[in-house]
Design an enzyme around this catalytic site. Sequence first.
Site, PDB file in Angstrom:
ATOM      1  N   CYS A  76      -1.370  41.542  38.362  1.00 10.97           N
ATOM      2  CA  CYS A  76      -1.828  40.736  37.468  1.00 10.97           C
ATOM      3  C   CYS A  76      -0.457  40.529  36.706  1.00 10.97           C
ATOM      4  CB  CYS A  76      -2.697  41.685  35.809  1.00 10.97           C
ATOM      5  SG  CYS A  76      -2.185  40.522  34.787  1.00 10.97           S
ATOM      6  N   ASN A 164      -4.288  40.209  45.594  1.00 11.71           N
ATOM      7  CA  ASN A 164      -5.151  40.154  44.914  1.00 11.71           C
ATOM      8  C   ASN A 164      -6.319  38.923  45.337  1.00 11.71           C
ATOM      9  OD1 ASN A 164      -3.986  38.843  43.381  1.00 11.71           O
ATOM     10  ND2 ASN A 164      -4.917  39.422  41.415  1.00 11.71           N
ATOM     11  N   CYS A 225      -4.820  33.357  34.260  1.00 14.77           N
ATOM     12  CA  CYS A 225      -4.834  34.661  35.343  1.00 14.77           C
ATOM     13  C   CYS A 225      -3.325  34.304  35.601  1.00 14.77           C
ATOM     14  CB  CYS A 225      -5.759  34.678  35.600  1.00 14.77           C
ATOM     15  SG  CYS A 225      -5.523  35.390  37.343  1.00 14.77           S
TER      16      CYS A 225
END
Length: 314
Positions: A76, A164, A225
């Site tokens: 993240c 990811n 994000c």
Amino acid sequence: MQLSFLKCHGSGNDFPLIDARALALSDAEWAGTARALADRAGPVGGDGLLLLTAGDGECAFGMRMFNADGSEAETCLNGLRCVARAGFEALGVDRATVRLKTSRAEVARDAELAPGVVTVRTVVGPNSVAAGDVGLKIGAAQVIEAAVPGLPSARAFTAVAMPNPHLVTFVDHVDEAELVALGSWCEAGPALIPARANVSFVEVRGPADLFVRTFERGVGLTDSCGSAMAASVLAAGLTCRVPFDTQVRVFNKGGMVRGQAHADRVVTISGNASFLYDARVEVDVAAARAVVPVIQARRDDEAAAWSAALAALV
């Protein structure tokens, strides 16, 4: 269980951050803590839970990130900047190698995005455009500016792992209803992409300006994000919308970051790592519930600096 945490945000992506270097909770207990603290209907709220973890022989410290639903993410980037800053301050350093769930990241302090806004640069990766690394169960080796067989959308996507998984499509105008519908379909873990994926709609707003809107895996529609912004910068380069080696401004509802992608697929992202307050909270891990936290210190100067930076962007 009583836990100390720091409320922070990167580009509007907000998190409780726990220094877990001396804590020994199981994965299930951390998942329950994430559901308790990141619950938007609860007393803290956030886009997930960040953990600063102990280092090893190769990394000064580590990071773990649990989504609001208790699932653990590979990375993240907005959260990484916050964890990096916490690690810098804990160890008295200005750059480090950080251990992530499945990879490592290079992080360093960077020139401020705006006065008073602490800024951290991250090198994103390892990256991949292999369909299998993105988690797509298709015959094609990769998807770059192409329709994805079996996806309920005729749009052309670029699939990248940061590491990811991300599906990025460029649009003239972001249709949030369409984004939520497609993101929800991917969130259900269909046979096409059983591990789910982040889905981003991206507008090109100038020669080197992007606006990104993301349905984030394990979170839903989010104001920001970090890995999606990095994926969008890489996708812009791969599809020749922005030349490689060009500094890009990436906007989202939470703010803005600086990004740059290179032909070898290395991506750097620089953005804020803002600390808002320090607190303690009682958490019932088994029930995934938390009480109202006791705030020990507020960092109003950082909140004001970020607000001023946002106002300057409008």
